[in-house]
Design a protein around this motif. Sequence first.
Motif, PDB file in Angstrom:
ATOM      1  N   MET A 163      43.510  35.559  42.747  1.00 64.00           N
ATOM      2  CA  MET A 163      44.877  35.229  42.363  1.00 64.00           C
ATOM      3  C   MET A 163      45.123  33.728  42.288  1.00 64.00           C
ATOM      4  O   MET A 163      45.768  33.222  41.349  1.00 64.00           O
ATOM      5  CB  MET A 163      45.869  35.856  43.347  1.00 64.00           C
ATOM      6  CG  MET A 163      47.315  35.632  42.970  1.00 64.00           C
ATOM      7  SD  MET A 163      47.762  36.430  41.410  1.00 64.00           S
ATOM      8  CE  MET A 163      47.894  38.132  41.961  1.00 64.00           C
ATOM      9  N   SER A 196      48.659  41.404  37.909  1.00 62.93           N
ATOM     10  CA  SER A 196      47.934  41.287  39.179  1.00 62.93           C
ATOM     11  C   SER A 196      47.197  42.590  39.482  1.00 62.93           C
ATOM     12  O   SER A 196      47.500  43.642  38.928  1.00 62.93           O
ATOM     13  CB  SER A 196      48.895  40.952  40.322  1.00 62.93           C
ATOM     14  OG  SER A 196      49.892  41.953  40.432  1.00 62.93           O
ATOM     15  N   GLU A 209      44.267  38.846  46.874  1.00 66.21           N
ATOM     16  CA  GLU A 209      44.675  39.582  45.689  1.00 66.21           C
ATOM     17  C   GLU A 209      43.948  39.002  44.468  1.00 66.21           C
ATOM     18  O   GLU A 209      43.436  37.887  44.503  1.00 66.21           O
ATOM     19  CB  GLU A 209      46.190  39.459  45.481  1.00 66.21           C
ATOM     20  CG  GLU A 209      47.026  40.017  46.630  1.00 66.21           C
ATOM     21  CD  GLU A 209      46.965  41.536  46.709  1.00 66.21           C
ATOM     22  OE1 GLU A 209      47.096  42.184  45.661  1.00 66.21           O
ATOM     23  OE2 GLU A 209      46.780  42.057  47.825  1.00 66.21           O
ATOM     24  N   GLY A 211      44.046  38.502  40.023  1.00 62.50           N
ATOM     25  CA  GLY A 211      44.947  38.381  38.893  1.00 62.50           C
ATOM     26  C   GLY A 211      44.181  38.438  37.588  1.00 62.50           C
ATOM     27  O   GLY A 211      42.993  38.098  37.530  1.00 62.50           O
TER      28      GLY A 211
END
Length: 299
Positions: A163, A196, A209, A211
């Motif tokens: 991310m 995402s 995370e 993306g």
Amino acid sequence: MLLQSGPPIEPRLLGPAQIRDLAQRLGVRPTKTLGQNFVHDANTVRRIVADAGIGPDDVVLEVGPGLGSLTLALLTEARRVVTVEIDPVLADQLPRTIAEYAPDHAERVDVVTADAMTVTVADLPAAPTALVANLPYNVAVPVLLHLLAELPTLRTALVMVQMEVAERLAAGPGGRTYGIPSVKARYFGTVSRAGSVGRSVFWPVPKVESGLVRIERHPRVDRPSAERTTVFAVIDAAFGQRRKTLRAALAGWAGGPVEAERRLRAAGIDPTARGETLDIDDYLRLAAVEGSGPGPDHP
């Protein structure tokens, strides 16, 4: 009486159980060194393929196919999929997985065992038109820039990255995350965020995370590589001393602060500005200014 064959059977996709079974059979333990996190969610790979916007005429380049989750989904839309896998164990297994889960599509997959950081167009069996990949977190930016530079036939790219990397790539001038990756990616095309991806769709589950980033290539890629070298040198110099004005930050590149200021003014750029306020077009104009001093080869 001759029996007519039906339409090709659509590939079956891998789920968590299949991913773990494959890994166990191969003795594969995902490593941080290779940035391996395998996607095991069918809906996620379907979404990536849909967002990539590929069609039946596309030759898709996939970097780091791993156990084949995304590869199988790509086969539902692309004319051909060329994969580049650095792990020889995974590269050897992939054709077998395709034969088992997508037997009617097996001939449309090529597996190249190579490091994506060094692969060239000569290493690939077909010229790719689209890049769709879950890029290893630790080398995502250099791999992306290398492939865009080496493969001028790439028209689009949709990559899944950490991310933080996604935010940097898609950041605009003046933002906190705007930096070298942001500007260099814009040299090749228009960059935007494409959503995402949560951690739970990976095995093993990463700590961050992910993306999606999309790049739509523009005609600038047809320019000579010497231009790219010069432009990237200016970008590196401008962000190398981020807190300094461009007049000071580019002194080493131009051959001195006076020459840096002359070039900046000739390009219509305020010498007291800082690198993070300039867009790629500003850097292109600056790199095109002919120097009267030593220039970018100055030590």
